[in-house]
Motif scaffolding. Structure first.
Motif, PDB file in Angstrom:
ATOM      1  N   GLU A 122     -43.047 -39.194 -46.008  1.00 31.66           N
ATOM      2  CA  GLU A 122     -41.895 -39.841 -45.364  1.00 31.66           C
ATOM      3  C   GLU A 122     -40.746 -40.002 -46.350  1.00 31.66           C
ATOM      4  O   GLU A 122     -40.895 -40.595 -47.406  1.00 31.66           O
ATOM      5  N   GLY A 123     -39.592 -39.440 -45.998  1.00 32.40           N
ATOM      6  CA  GLY A 123     -38.420 -39.584 -46.850  1.00 32.40           C
ATOM      7  C   GLY A 123     -38.406 -38.648 -48.042  1.00 32.40           C
ATOM      8  O   GLY A 123     -37.579 -38.767 -48.916  1.00 32.40           O
ATOM      9  N   GLU A 124     -39.325 -37.709 -48.104  1.00 30.95           N
ATOM     10  CA  GLU A 124     -39.381 -36.765 -49.200  1.00 30.95           C
ATOM     11  C   GLU A 124     -39.591 -35.372 -48.634  1.00 30.95           C
ATOM     12  O   GLU A 124     -39.897 -35.194 -47.472  1.00 30.95           O
TER      13      GLU A 124
ATOM     14  N   ASN B 126     -31.425 -38.246 -47.872  1.00 31.88           N
ATOM     15  CA  ASN B 126     -32.471 -39.264 -47.872  1.00 31.88           C
ATOM     16  C   ASN B 126     -33.691 -38.839 -48.675  1.00 31.88           C
ATOM     17  O   ASN B 126     -34.540 -39.678 -49.000  1.00 31.88           O
ATOM     18  N   TYR B 127     -33.805 -37.560 -49.021  1.00 30.56           N
ATOM     19  CA  TYR B 127     -34.961 -37.109 -49.793  1.00 30.56           C
ATOM     20  C   TYR B 127     -34.926 -37.717 -51.190  1.00 30.56           C
ATOM     21  O   TYR B 127     -33.902 -37.677 -51.871  1.00 30.56           O
ATOM     22  N   LYS B 128     -36.043 -38.254 -51.609  1.00 28.78           N
ATOM     23  CA  LYS B 128     -36.142 -38.810 -52.952  1.00 28.78           C
ATOM     24  C   LYS B 128     -36.481 -37.740 -53.981  1.00 28.78           C
ATOM     25  O   LYS B 128     -36.176 -37.859 -55.150  1.00 28.78           O
TER      26      LYS B 128
ATOM     27  N   ASN C 185     -29.954 -33.130 -47.083  1.00 27.97           N
ATOM     28  CA  ASN C 185     -31.001 -34.145 -46.890  1.00 27.97           C
ATOM     29  C   ASN C 185     -30.849 -35.249 -47.932  1.00 27.97           C
ATOM     30  O   ASN C 185     -31.687 -35.390 -48.830  1.00 27.97           O
TER      31      ASN C 185
END
Length: 198
Positions: free
Chosen positions: A123-125, A185-187, A183
Motif C-alpha cells: 500500500e502506497g509503494e 504517493n509512492y514512498k 505516482n
C-alpha cells in the motif's frame, strides 16, 4: 500476558499503543521505527502502528536479551537466569524504508517479522521484482535499438537490459523520474533485472 485493565503486577512490559504508554514521546519516530524506554522499573515498547510495535518487540529481544533469529525454524534463546538492564531511552528508525529478502523461507513463516522486514507490503509503494522493462520496454525499443538489450550467445534478445551500454542509464533515469512524477504517493520504487535464465 495481561490486559492492562486487569493488570495486577507493579512491574510490566507495555507493548504497543496502550493507555500505560500514553505519555511516551513519539515525535522522533519515523515510518516503522519504534521507541524502547524504561521508567520506574517498567519497559515500554511502542511504534506508530502494530507492525512497528512488533519491530520494537523483536528489536528488544535481539538487542537486550541476546536472542538471535537464526533461521526460519530456529531461534537462539540464551539462558539468562537474571537480566540486568540499564536505563533505556532509544528511538530506532530504520535506515532503509523498504527492507526485503527474496527467499521463500522468509515469507512462508513469521521469520520476516523477526528480521523486521517489510517487503511484503504494497500500500502506497511500488515494489515488485523484475521491473527493468517497466522503464525500458522492449516492445518500444528493441526493434530500433537491439543494443539496449543483452546477448544470448552472439545474438541480441529482449530478455534483459544490457546494463554495460552507457545509453541505457539515462533511459532508466527518465523512466524512474516519470514513475515518481506520475505516482507522488509512492514512498519507494524498484528497479531490478528480469526473471529468466539469461
Amino acid at each position: 500476558l495481561e490486559n492492562e485493565t486487569s493488570l495486577k503486577s507493579k512491574n510490566f512490559i507495555s507493548l504497543g499503543n496502550t493507555n500505560l504508554s500514553n505519555n511516551i514521546d513519539m515525535t522522533s519516530v519515523e515510518n516503522d521505527g519504534y521507541v524502547i524506554k524504561t521508567h520506574n522499573n517498567n519497559i515500554f515498547i511502542k511504534g506508530n502502528s502494530e507492525e512497528s510495535s512488533i519491530n520494537g518487540m523483536y528489536g528488544f529481544l535481539e538487542s537486550y536479551l541476546e536472542v538471535m533469529f537464526v533461521r526460519s525454524d530456529y531461534t537462539y534463546t540464551p539462558y539468562l537466569p537474571t537480566i540486568y538492564l540499564d536505563e533505556i531511552n532509544i528511538v530506532d528508525n530504520p535506515y532503509f524504508m523498504w527492507r526485503n529478502q527474496y527467499q521463500h523461507e522468509v515469507y512462508s513463516t513469521d521469520w520476516s517479522y523477526k528480521l523486521r522486514l517489510n517487503g511484503n507490503v504494497s500500500e502506497g509503494e511500488w515494489s515488485p521484482a523484475h521491473s527493468s522493462f517497466t522503464y525500458v520496454d522492449p516492445d518500444i525499443y528493441f526493434e530500433d535499438h537491439p543494443e539496449y538489450f543483452s546477448k544470448r550467445g552472439f545474438k541480441r534478445v529482449p530478455e534483459q537490459l544490457c546494463l554495460s551500454n552507457p545509453e541505457i542509464v539515462p533511459l532508466i533515469e527518465d523512466g524512474v523520474r516519470k514513475m515518481i512524477e506520475e505516482n507522488p504517493n509512492y514512498k519507494y520504487i524498484d528497479f531490478s533485472i528480469m526473471d529468466n535464465l539469461h
